[in-house]
Design a protein around this motif. Structure first.
Motif, short mmCIF file in Angstrom:
data_model
loop_
_atom_site.label_atom_id
_atom_site.label_comp_id
_atom_site.label_asym_id
_atom_site.label_seq_id
_atom_site.Cartn_x
_atom_site.Cartn_y
_atom_site.Cartn_z
N GLU A 71 64.12 22.76 14.08
CA GLU A 71 63.52 21.97 13.01
C GLU A 71 62.26 21.23 13.47
O GLU A 71 61.50 20.72 12.65
N ARG A 72 62.04 21.19 14.77
CA ARG A 72 60.90 20.45 15.31
C ARG A 72 59.61 21.23 15.06
O ARG A 72 59.61 22.46 14.99
N PRO A 73 58.49 20.53 14.94
CA PRO A 73 57.20 21.23 14.86
C PRO A 73 56.90 21.91 16.19
O PRO A 73 57.07 21.30 17.24
N ASP A 74 56.50 23.17 16.16
CA ASP A 74 56.19 23.93 17.36
C ASP A 74 57.31 23.82 18.40
O ASP A 74 57.08 23.36 19.53
N PRO A 75 58.52 24.25 18.04
CA PRO A 75 59.66 24.10 18.96
C PRO A 75 59.56 25.05 20.15
O PRO A 75 58.89 26.09 20.08
N PRO A 76 60.23 24.71 21.26
CA PRO A 76 60.25 25.63 22.40
C PRO A 76 61.11 26.85 22.07
O PRO A 76 61.92 26.81 21.14
N LYS A 77 60.91 27.93 22.82
CA LYS A 77 61.76 29.10 22.68
C LYS A 77 63.12 28.78 23.30
O LYS A 77 63.20 28.04 24.28
N VAL A 78 64.17 29.34 22.74
CA VAL A 78 65.51 29.06 23.24
C VAL A 78 66.24 30.36 23.58
O VAL A 78 66.34 31.27 22.75
N ILE A 79 66.73 30.44 24.81
CA ILE A 79 67.57 31.55 25.24
C ILE A 79 68.99 31.01 25.39
O ILE A 79 69.22 30.06 26.14
N MET A 80 69.92 31.60 24.64
CA MET A 80 71.30 31.15 24.71
C MET A 80 72.03 31.92 25.82
O MET A 80 71.83 33.12 26.01
N LEU A 81 72.86 31.20 26.56
CA LEU A 81 73.64 31.79 27.65
C LEU A 81 75.13 31.72 27.32
O LEU A 81 75.59 30.71 26.78
#
Length: 216
Positions: A71-81
């Protein structure tokens, strides 16, 4: 420099991930967190490009944190483990906008590659489960397939070619070679297609294509 946040409730896992990334001169672990709440705080306090985050954690779990990060502006990429390749939480995470999904026993070299690819705008799914994971979303009920095909109609023919290649798990470089275009052009097509479709990342585009039943 790609700035990385590691989120896992087990100290041994966090340490191990940090040690794997340490030799890569283009990667920097800027923070660690023990749960989703800590991840949200770290993303606020640090400029983060990629988050490596466990799915299952006490308190605020990885999925809840992912939804709030998205929901954040320009969020970081997220890799789920995760330890489990068919974890229902992972299905929901990809729907929520995760850029990647890896098993915790992923070889170190592949983990480093995944961080680089995701930071560059690609998606990264555990190779051993890519087809099963995306196919799980594509039940191909007639109404669902028809709706997905209608959504794709907003794309140009070339953009459709590109997103179909994305659904096959190809990188921008691979797509460029296959469709005889530069990597930069492929990236531009992907960006425009995502914007037109109202999607967050390549994984969601791949799921939509599989929903149509047109993926080959």
């Amino acid at each position: 420099m790609i700035r990385v946040l590691i989120v896992d409730d087990e100290a041994l896992v966090r340490t191990g991930l940090a040690m794997i990334l340490a030799p890569a001169t283009d990667l920097e672990v800027v923070a660690e967190a023990v749960d989703g709440a800590g991840a949200l705080d770290a993303v606020t306090r640090h400029r983060v490009d990629v988050v490596l985050m466990d799915v299952r954690m006490p308190g605020v779990d990885g999925l809840s944190a992912l939804e709030r990060i998205a929901e954040r502006p320009d969020p970081p990429k997220v890799i789920m483990l995760t330890t489990f390749d068919l974890d229902d939480y992972v299905h929901r995470a990809l729907r929520a906008g995760a850029s990647g999904f890896l098993l915790k026993d992923t070889p170190p070299r592949d983990l480093v590659t995944a961080v680089r690819l995701v930071a560059g705008g690609d998606a990264m799914l555990a190779p051993s489960v890519t087809k099963r994971l995306i196919t799980a979303f594509a039940e191909r009920r007639p109404a669902r397939a028809a709706a997905a095909r209608e959504r794709l109609q907003v794309l140009t023919t070339r953009e459709q070619d590109v997103v179909k290649a994305v659904a096959r798990g190809l990188s921008n470089a691979d797509i460029g070679r296959e469709l005889a275009m530069s990597e930069a052009t492929v990236k531009a097509h992907v960006s425009r297609a995502l914007a037109k479709l109202g999607l967050t990342n390549r994984v969601q585009a791949a799921i939509l294509v599989h929903d149509t039943g047109l993926a080959t």
